[in-house]
Design a protein around this motif. Sequence first.
Motif, mmCIF file in Angstrom:
data_model
loop_
_atom_site.group_PDB
_atom_site.id
_atom_site.type_symbol
_atom_site.label_atom_id
_atom_site.label_comp_id
_atom_site.label_asym_id
_atom_site.label_seq_id
_atom_site.Cartn_x
_atom_site.Cartn_y
_atom_site.Cartn_z
ATOM 1 N N ASP A 149 31.820 5.872 63.205
ATOM 2 C CA ASP A 149 30.742 6.362 62.347
ATOM 3 C C ASP A 149 31.009 7.776 61.820
ATOM 4 O O ASP A 149 31.427 8.660 62.561
ATOM 5 C CB ASP A 149 29.418 6.377 63.124
ATOM 6 N N ARG A 150 30.781 7.969 60.537
ATOM 7 C CA ARG A 150 30.868 9.304 59.943
ATOM 8 C C ARG A 150 29.509 9.790 59.429
ATOM 9 O O ARG A 150 29.370 10.927 58.995
ATOM 10 C CB ARG A 150 31.881 9.328 58.791
ATOM 11 N N THR A 151 28.498 8.926 59.469
ATOM 12 C CA THR A 151 27.215 9.288 58.882
ATOM 13 C C THR A 151 26.506 10.388 59.673
ATOM 14 O O THR A 151 25.721 11.150 59.106
ATOM 15 C CB THR A 151 26.280 8.070 58.777
ATOM 16 N N LEU A 152 26.767 10.488 60.963
ATOM 17 C CA LEU A 152 26.144 11.535 61.769
ATOM 18 C C LEU A 152 26.537 12.903 61.226
ATOM 19 O O LEU A 152 25.689 13.772 60.992
ATOM 20 C CB LEU A 152 26.570 11.407 63.230
ATOM 21 N N TRP A 153 27.822 13.096 61.001
ATOM 22 C CA TRP A 153 28.317 14.370 60.497
ATOM 23 C C TRP A 153 27.910 14.576 59.038
ATOM 24 O O TRP A 153 27.497 15.677 58.653
ATOM 25 C CB TRP A 153 29.830 14.425 60.650
ATOM 26 N N GLU A 154 27.977 13.540 58.225
ATOM 27 C CA GLU A 154 27.568 13.652 56.822
ATOM 28 C C GLU A 154 26.096 14.054 56.715
ATOM 29 O O GLU A 154 25.723 14.873 55.870
ATOM 30 C CB GLU A 154 27.818 12.329 56.106
ATOM 31 N N MET A 155 25.267 13.475 57.586
ATOM 32 C CA MET A 155 23.841 13.797 57.592
ATOM 33 C C MET A 155 23.635 15.263 57.946
ATOM 34 O O MET A 155 22.857 15.981 57.293
ATOM 35 C CB MET A 155 23.110 12.915 58.596
ATOM 36 N N ALA A 156 24.343 15.728 58.983
ATOM 37 C CA ALA A 156 24.185 17.115 59.414
ATOM 38 C C ALA A 156 24.582 18.086 58.307
ATOM 39 O O ALA A 156 23.920 19.113 58.100
ATOM 40 C CB ALA A 156 25.016 17.361 60.672
ATOM 41 N N LEU A 157 25.635 17.762 57.593
ATOM 42 C CA LEU A 157 26.078 18.629 56.505
ATOM 43 C C LEU A 157 25.073 18.657 55.350
ATOM 44 O O LEU A 157 24.932 19.669 54.660
ATOM 45 C CB LEU A 157 27.436 18.166 55.979
ATOM 46 N N ALA A 158 24.397 17.527 55.157
ATOM 47 C CA ALA A 158 23.478 17.411 54.018
ATOM 48 C C ALA A 158 22.137 18.099 54.262
ATOM 49 O O ALA A 158 21.424 18.444 53.314
ATOM 50 C CB ALA A 158 23.241 15.934 53.700
ATOM 51 N N VAL A 159 21.792 18.323 55.531
ATOM 52 C CA VAL A 159 20.500 18.904 55.879
ATOM 53 C C VAL A 159 20.592 20.433 55.834
ATOM 54 O O VAL A 159 21.639 21.018 56.078
ATOM 55 C CB VAL A 159 20.072 18.435 57.288
ATOM 56 N N ASN A 160 19.466 21.062 55.531
ATOM 57 C CA ASN A 160 19.391 22.527 55.563
ATOM 58 C C ASN A 160 19.751 23.021 56.960
ATOM 59 O O ASN A 160 19.043 22.754 57.932
ATOM 60 C CB ASN A 160 17.966 22.972 55.189
ATOM 61 N N HIS A 161 20.815 23.787 57.075
ATOM 62 C CA HIS A 161 21.312 24.202 58.391
ATOM 63 C C HIS A 161 20.374 25.175 59.107
ATOM 64 O O HIS A 161 20.489 25.372 60.312
ATOM 65 C CB HIS A 161 22.692 24.849 58.247
ATOM 66 N N LYS A 162 19.451 25.782 58.357
ATOM 67 C CA LYS A 162 18.529 26.742 58.963
ATOM 68 C C LYS A 162 17.257 26.067 59.471
ATOM 69 O O LYS A 162 16.348 26.734 59.955
ATOM 70 C CB LYS A 162 18.183 27.839 57.957
ATOM 71 N N MET A 163 17.194 24.757 59.343
ATOM 72 C CA MET A 163 15.991 24.039 59.751
ATOM 73 C C MET A 163 15.750 24.166 61.248
ATOM 74 O O MET A 163 16.660 24.022 62.064
ATOM 75 C CB MET A 163 16.115 22.558 59.374
ATOM 76 N N ASP A 164 14.523 24.459 61.627
ATOM 77 C CA ASP A 164 14.159 24.561 63.034
ATOM 78 C C ASP A 164 14.177 23.172 63.668
ATOM 79 O O ASP A 164 13.775 22.189 63.052
ATOM 80 C CB ASP A 164 12.761 25.176 63.175
ATOM 81 N N LYS A 165 14.620 23.131 64.914
ATOM 82 C CA LYS A 165 14.742 21.835 65.588
ATOM 83 C C LYS A 165 13.400 21.151 65.799
ATOM 84 O O LYS A 165 13.321 19.938 65.992
ATOM 85 C CB LYS A 165 15.460 22.022 66.932
ATOM 86 N N ASP A 166 12.316 21.916 65.772
ATOM 87 C CA ASP A 166 10.978 21.347 65.948
ATOM 88 C C ASP A 166 10.372 20.854 64.638
ATOM 89 O O ASP A 166 9.271 20.300 64.631
ATOM 90 C CB ASP A 166 10.044 22.388 66.574
ATOM 91 N N SER A 167 11.082 21.045 63.547
ATOM 92 C CA SER A 167 10.572 20.603 62.248
ATOM 93 C C SER A 167 10.436 19.087 62.206
ATOM 94 O O SER A 167 11.255 18.357 62.775
ATOM 95 C CB SER A 167 11.509 21.061 61.132
ATOM 96 N N ILE A 168 9.414 18.597 61.524
ATOM 97 C CA ILE A 168 9.224 17.151 61.388
ATOM 98 C C ILE A 168 10.342 16.528 60.567
ATOM 99 O O ILE A 168 10.522 15.312 60.568
ATOM 100 C CB ILE A 168 7.859 16.806 60.766
ATOM 101 N N PHE A 169 11.091 17.352 59.838
ATOM 102 C CA PHE A 169 12.183 16.855 59.010
ATOM 103 C C PHE A 169 13.524 16.843 59.735
ATOM 104 O O PHE A 169 14.504 16.330 59.210
ATOM 105 C CB PHE A 169 12.300 17.705 57.734
ATOM 106 N N TYR A 170 13.554 17.424 60.923
ATOM 107 C CA TYR A 170 14.814 17.473 61.667
ATOM 108 C C TYR A 170 15.204 16.051 62.074
ATOM 109 O O TYR A 170 14.375 15.294 62.585
ATOM 110 C CB TYR A 170 14.650 18.338 62.909
#
Length: 241
Positions: A149-170
């Motif tokens: 699987d490569r989607t885990l890493w692709e997803m992480a790269l696509a998300v705002n890296h400054k997002m808080d881990k408690d965010s509903i969007f995390y």
Amino acid sequence: MRTFAIGDIHGGLKALLQVLNKIEVTEKDNLIFVGDYVDGWSESAQVIEFLINLSEKINCIFIKGNHDIWCENWLKKDEVNPTWYIHGGKETMESYDGFSAEDKKQHLTFFENLPLYHLDDKNRLFLHAGFTSMHGVEKEIFKENFYFDRTLWEMALAVNHKMDKDSIFYPKRIQHYKEIYIGHTPTTNFGESEPMNALNIWNIDTGAAFKGKVSAMNIDTKEFVQSDNLPDLYPDEKGRN
């Protein structure tokens, strides 16, 4: 006690030795390898032999990668996967010249016993590639995802890296773990020669299969060391193209 995560090696024994020398590894250290020990450079069988011997002296955890699956199948069934053959399998088969049947049997046992992932006592996950279940690795239906699987890493790269881990969007699937360490997708694909971090994921595959390096990261301090570029260590070889 230190714990190092070590990225894809791909038959580059010289690079692995450089990395272990740079971290000045001792018997008190823990080494966690994220897979793909073979295929690419000319010393795949020699890498496996070295790792088996190393594990008798130092606490090592070896994760299974997709190239390790292919090599395992060849050792077990004399099965030559066409995709494997053109992506380093030919060089791996050649590296076994001079190894006895007993040696090959020992290496097969090594491959057969490799886990697909490791979760430590601090909730840090180590695996070769990724997973897709939003409930975590224990609920993953398709085990092939652990090494393809490569989607885990692709997803992480696509998300705002400054997002808080408690965010509903995390992303839900990675909220289960404090940190995740992967290989499989070279950071050199993104123009980076060093390990990369996105969200709580660390990618430590720095392109050793191609023109990059082998990397080892202290998972507590995030300090890392690297080998020379593999083509410099094997100047008469091409590696994977």
